[in-house]
Design an enzyme around this catalytic site. Structure first.
Site, mmCIF file in Angstrom:
data_model
loop_
_atom_site.group_PDB
_atom_site.id
_atom_site.type_symbol
_atom_site.label_atom_id
_atom_site.label_comp_id
_atom_site.label_asym_id
_atom_site.label_seq_id
_atom_site.Cartn_x
_atom_site.Cartn_y
_atom_site.Cartn_z
ATOM 1 N N TYR A 149 8.887 11.890 3.642
ATOM 2 C CA TYR A 149 8.201 10.602 3.420
ATOM 3 C C TYR A 149 8.328 9.715 4.650
ATOM 4 O O TYR A 149 7.326 9.204 5.164
ATOM 5 C CB TYR A 149 8.769 9.900 2.182
ATOM 6 C CG TYR A 149 8.090 8.573 1.923
ATOM 7 C CD1 TYR A 149 6.762 8.539 1.477
ATOM 8 C CD2 TYR A 149 8.739 7.366 2.144
ATOM 9 C CE1 TYR A 149 6.116 7.335 1.256
ATOM 10 C CE2 TYR A 149 8.093 6.153 1.925
ATOM 11 C CZ TYR A 149 6.779 6.141 1.480
ATOM 12 O OH TYR A 149 6.135 4.944 1.276
ATOM 13 N N LYS A 153 5.373 8.387 7.314
ATOM 14 C CA LYS A 153 5.096 6.971 7.566
ATOM 15 C C LYS A 153 5.308 6.614 9.046
ATOM 16 O O LYS A 153 4.649 5.717 9.575
ATOM 17 C CB LYS A 153 5.940 6.096 6.638
ATOM 18 C CG LYS A 153 5.574 6.274 5.158
ATOM 19 C CD LYS A 153 4.093 5.991 4.892
ATOM 20 C CE LYS A 153 3.675 6.110 3.453
ATOM 21 N NZ LYS A 153 2.270 5.803 3.196
HETATM 22 N N1 NAP Z 1 5.738 0.657 -3.543
HETATM 23 C C1 NAP Z 1 6.493 0.605 -2.465
HETATM 24 O O1 NAP Z 1 7.682 0.212 -2.517
HETATM 25 C C2 NAP Z 1 5.913 1.000 -1.134
HETATM 26 C C3 NAP Z 1 6.616 0.632 0.021
HETATM 27 C C4 NAP Z 1 6.102 0.983 1.258
HETATM 28 C C5 NAP Z 1 4.918 1.677 1.348
HETATM 29 N N2 NAP Z 1 4.272 2.035 0.208
HETATM 30 C C6 NAP Z 1 3.033 2.802 0.378
HETATM 31 O O2 NAP Z 1 1.976 2.085 -0.246
HETATM 32 C C7 NAP Z 1 0.977 2.996 -0.708
HETATM 33 C C8 NAP Z 1 0.647 2.684 -2.158
HETATM 34 O O3 NAP Z 1 1.845 2.764 -2.904
HETATM 35 P P1 NAP Z 1 1.995 2.162 -4.371
HETATM 36 O O4 NAP Z 1 3.378 1.653 -4.459
HETATM 37 O O5 NAP Z 1 0.863 1.272 -4.691
HETATM 38 O O6 NAP Z 1 1.900 3.530 -5.208
HETATM 39 P P2 NAP Z 1 1.449 3.841 -6.722
HETATM 40 O O7 NAP Z 1 1.588 2.629 -7.581
HETATM 41 O O8 NAP Z 1 2.194 5.089 -7.082
HETATM 42 O O9 NAP Z 1 -0.115 4.161 -6.563
HETATM 43 C C9 NAP Z 1 -0.546 5.300 -5.879
HETATM 44 C C10 NAP Z 1 -2.053 5.381 -5.923
HETATM 45 O O10 NAP Z 1 -2.458 6.535 -5.164
HETATM 46 C C11 NAP Z 1 -3.256 7.394 -5.995
HETATM 47 N N3 NAP Z 1 -3.005 8.790 -5.599
HETATM 48 C C12 NAP Z 1 -1.846 9.483 -5.701
HETATM 49 N N4 NAP Z 1 -2.028 10.746 -5.289
HETATM 50 C C13 NAP Z 1 -3.333 10.843 -4.910
HETATM 51 C C14 NAP Z 1 -4.138 11.913 -4.411
HETATM 52 N N5 NAP Z 1 -3.639 13.147 -4.240
HETATM 53 N N6 NAP Z 1 -5.447 11.666 -4.128
HETATM 54 C C15 NAP Z 1 -5.975 10.429 -4.323
HETATM 55 N N7 NAP Z 1 -5.262 9.390 -4.792
HETATM 56 C C16 NAP Z 1 -3.960 9.596 -5.091
HETATM 57 C C17 NAP Z 1 -2.780 7.081 -7.413
HETATM 58 O O11 NAP Z 1 -3.732 7.402 -8.425
HETATM 59 P P3 NAP Z 1 -3.833 8.895 -9.086
HETATM 60 O O12 NAP Z 1 -2.427 9.341 -9.375
HETATM 61 O O13 NAP Z 1 -4.681 8.731 -10.284
HETATM 62 O O14 NAP Z 1 -4.499 9.733 -8.037
HETATM 63 C C18 NAP Z 1 -2.603 5.568 -7.317
HETATM 64 O O15 NAP Z 1 -3.869 4.933 -7.403
HETATM 65 C C19 NAP Z 1 1.532 4.399 -0.472
HETATM 66 O O16 NAP Z 1 0.995 4.926 0.723
HETATM 67 C C20 NAP Z 1 3.027 4.158 -0.309
HETATM 68 O O17 NAP Z 1 3.640 5.142 0.497
HETATM 69 C C21 NAP Z 1 4.726 1.714 -1.022
#
Ligand code: NAP
Length: 257
Positions: A149, A153
């Protein structure tokens, strides 16, 4: 109105991007589960000025990445892309399922690169466009316990910074967005116990999006959201690398020790 595409749009940070962008754009929401996309659309539609459309793609698959890239290339009104879809895995690398680790690279890196390439080609012709690639504070750290991961990133951050410079002369704004702990389903999916981290470390997805779009207006190459995360990132540049590695490993440790 012009068109904005948001991947991973059904929940979390992606859904908040849709909510904010829908005030000025028609937004095309992309993720795998069509029912969740439609639920997000129903929730956001009452406050949206633009049209909201759902597209179901599994972006860990090469064919889906290419099919979506073709859609972007054929859309004359395409102006903004948020490469947000991503997931994380935790555990000692050797003990994790290799196929899932490779899928993480396919989604977090290959899909983002494919869609960025399509977007840049189109935006260069128009001499205008915006790309936000969602990296993470983890992109500043080698993270034992979440090696792939953090590496994906770090790739997104480095790649996006380079592209930012290449795109700037063409009137295209490109940002690496680096959130830290953000409330969403991400941690549950990754098997991370949220209560392990103190509340002051967390942001809401809407705050992350607000900071990102504000930074986009001034064409910042990297947007680290929140003062706590900015402090963490500042420290990683000052401390010896071995301390940074070990500290990140402790932070990621989900064994409960
Ligand atoms: N939350 C944190 O603490 C955090 C911190 C730093 C960075 N981020 C980054 O922010 C981004 C969004 O994270 P989040 O926290 O919003 O995550 P989340 O709530 O788990 O949402 C993930 C989204 O991505 C979609 N997704 C997952 N696998 C997919 C695939 N194979 N193809 C197309 N869509 C897919 C999911 O929908 P489906 O499962 O229906 O496809 C969902 O809409 C990510 O890149 C993550 O690494 C998050």
């Amino acid at each position: 109105m012009k068109n904005a595409y948001v991947t991973g749009a059904s929940q979390g940070i992606g859904k908040e991007f849709v909510r904010a962008l829908a005030k000025n754009y028609n937004v095309i929401l992309v993720s795998r589960t069509i029912a969740d996309l439609n639920k997000a659309i129903a929730e956001i539609e009452p406050t949206a000025k633009g049209l909201l459309t759902a597209l179901s793609f599994d972006l860990s698959k090469k064919k889906s990445q290419e099919d979506l890239a073709k859609i972007l290339e054929k859309d004359p009104d395409f102006e903004l892309l948020v490469n947000n879809a991503g997931f994380g895995t935790v555990g000692e690398f050797a003990s994790l399922d290799l196929e899932k680790e490779l899928d993480e690279i396919n989604l977090n890196v290959k899909a983002l690169v494919t869609l960025t390439h399509a977007a840049l080609k189109e935006f260069k012709k128009k001499k205008k466009g915006y790309i936000i690639n969602v990296a993470s504070v983890a992109g500043f750290l080698p993270a034992p316990g979440s090696a792939i991961y953090a590496a994906t990133k770090a790739f997104v951050k480095s790649f996006t910074e380079a592209i930012h410079e290449e795109a700037h002369p063409h009137g295209i704004y490109v940002q690496a967005l680096c959130p830290g702990l953000t409330h969403s389903d991400f941690h549950q999916r990754a098997g991370i116990e949220k209560s392990k981290y103190p509340s002051f470390m967390w942001q809401d997805a809407s705050e992350v999006v607000e900071e990102s779009l504000s930074a986009l207006r001034s064409n910042s190459a990297v947007c680290v959201t929140g003062t706590v995360n900015q402090g963490v990132v500042g420290l990683t540049g000052l401390l010896p690398r071995s301390w940074v590695r070990k500290g990140a490993g402790k932070f990621m440790d989900t064994s409960g020790k």
